[in-house]
Design an enzyme around this catalytic site. Structure first.
Site, short mmCIF file in Angstrom:
data_model
loop_
_atom_site.label_atom_id
_atom_site.label_comp_id
_atom_site.label_asym_id
_atom_site.label_seq_id
_atom_site.Cartn_x
_atom_site.Cartn_y
_atom_site.Cartn_z
N LYS A 155 0.73 -1.32 -0.44
CA LYS A 155 0.16 0.02 0.19
C LYS A 155 0.67 1.12 -0.09
O LYS A 155 0.91 2.31 -1.07
CB LYS A 155 -0.91 -0.02 1.46
CG LYS A 155 -1.91 -0.90 1.17
CD LYS A 155 -2.79 -0.69 3.10
CE LYS A 155 -2.23 -0.76 3.67
NZ LYS A 155 -1.72 -2.30 4.40
N ARG A 168 -9.17 1.80 9.39
CA ARG A 168 -8.70 0.70 9.05
C ARG A 168 -10.04 -0.24 10.27
O ARG A 168 -9.96 -1.44 10.96
CB ARG A 168 -7.43 0.49 10.22
CG ARG A 168 -6.48 -0.02 9.43
CD ARG A 168 -4.86 0.06 9.89
NE ARG A 168 -3.65 -0.48 9.76
CZ ARG A 168 -3.30 -0.24 9.52
NH1 ARG A 168 -2.66 1.08 8.62
NH2 ARG A 168 -1.99 -0.94 9.21
N ARG A 209 11.43 -7.03 4.01
CA ARG A 209 11.12 -5.94 3.64
C ARG A 209 12.86 -4.99 4.56
O ARG A 209 12.40 -5.07 5.92
CB ARG A 209 9.80 -5.36 4.30
CG ARG A 209 9.74 -3.56 4.33
CD ARG A 209 8.07 -3.55 4.07
NE ARG A 209 7.93 -3.48 5.03
CZ ARG A 209 6.22 -3.44 5.57
NH1 ARG A 209 5.68 -2.41 4.30
NH2 ARG A 209 5.66 -3.54 6.21
N ARG A 230 11.64 -2.30 9.79
CA ARG A 230 9.94 -1.38 10.92
C ARG A 230 10.34 -2.69 12.03
O ARG A 230 10.42 -4.01 12.55
CB ARG A 230 9.68 -2.02 10.17
CG ARG A 230 9.30 -0.28 8.82
CD ARG A 230 8.08 -0.47 8.09
NE ARG A 230 6.12 -1.06 9.15
CZ ARG A 230 4.91 -1.16 8.62
NH1 ARG A 230 5.18 -0.21 7.35
NH2 ARG A 230 4.09 -1.15 9.10
N ARG A 266 -0.22 -8.40 13.43
CA ARG A 266 -0.96 -7.57 12.23
C ARG A 266 -1.82 -8.53 11.61
O ARG A 266 -2.76 -8.25 10.75
CB ARG A 266 0.11 -7.14 11.83
CG ARG A 266 0.71 -5.93 12.27
CD ARG A 266 1.78 -5.51 11.72
NE ARG A 266 1.98 -4.75 11.18
CZ ARG A 266 3.04 -4.91 10.01
NH1 ARG A 266 4.30 -5.93 10.03
NH2 ARG A 266 3.51 -4.30 8.52
#
Ligand code: AMP
Length: 218
Positions: free
Chosen positions: A9, A88, A127, A160, A171
């Site tokens: 996103k 969300r 990531r 992160r 998550r």
């Protein structure tokens, strides 16, 4: 923009905002920026939000909404606005609808990105993000030329805080239980675009632009 963590996103919102000259508002970026400023710990609500974020949990609706409502300049950007990671939950969506009505604005589209669970986990766990310009890399599919260093600005790449296995699991659960029901809510409003995020960032961007164009000209 809707979609599970790691679906891309942020990358899509960044590219789209450049194409459309729109304002990109990411609530996750707001919390990550706050986490870097130790004086924000003076606010117990923000300190609690950052702790929840590190655990992979969602931040309470009221606090997230207050942060968005403080940024109405973004919503008045002449090129429009792209919301990445907000709303969300159903509560956030309803509060946001009321805010838009007060501001006499409307959402043109809700883009929902989909990806298999295996690929989602692979993307999040590999990531790396630049600590300065926020360019996103991946250990396998988009490795930097020099390990640990951003190709674009030469600063250090970091993982992160919430990209570790336990937080990723939380998550994904939070997404399935609290955020995914929003897809149905948006479908009923008639402006939902379902897009597979399985191809390259440029491919996903092209599909998104085609879908947005079709929605605008139907
Ligand atoms: P993101 O960068 O969008 O994945 O967001 C990172 C984290 O920030 C999330 O896992 C939550 O802890 C928090 N967060 C960001 N946006 C929201 C939101 N709209 N509602 C609740 N928590 C959020």
């Amino acid at each position: 923009m809707l979609g599970p963590p790691g679906v891309g996103k942020g990358t899509q919102a960044e590219m789209l905002s450049q194409q459309l000259h729109a304002c990109h508002l990411s609530t996750g970026d707001v919390f990550r920026a706050a986490a870097k400023h130790h004086d924000c710990m003076a606010s117990p609500a923000l300190a609690q939000a950052i702790e929840l974020m590190h655990q992979g949990k969602l931040v309470p609706d009221g606090l997230v909404f207050a942060l968005v409502a403080e940024r109405t300049t973004c919503l008045h950007c002449s090129g429009g606005f792209i919301l990445d990671g907000f709303p969300r939950s159903l509560q956030q969506a309803n509060d946001f609808d009321a805010l838009l009505e007060r501001l006499n604005l409307q959402l043109d589209a809700v883009v929902s990105y989909t990806l298999s669970i295996e690929e989602t986990i692979n993307r999040v766990s590999g990531r790396l993000t630049c600590s300065k310009c926020h360019t996103v890399y991946h250990l396998e599919s988009k490795a930097p030329a020099t390990p640990g260093i951003c190709d674009r600005c030469g600063n250090a790449l970091t993982r992160r805080h919430d990209d570790h296995p336990e937080a990723i699991r939380v998550r994904l659960q939070e997404y399935a239980a609290i955020t995914e029901p929003l897809v149905e809510h948006c479908r009923q409003k008639g402006n939902l675009l379902n897009i597979s995020a399985a191809s390259s960032p440029a491919g996903v961007l092209a599909t998104t632009l085609t879908g947005l164009y079709a929605l605008a000209h139907r």
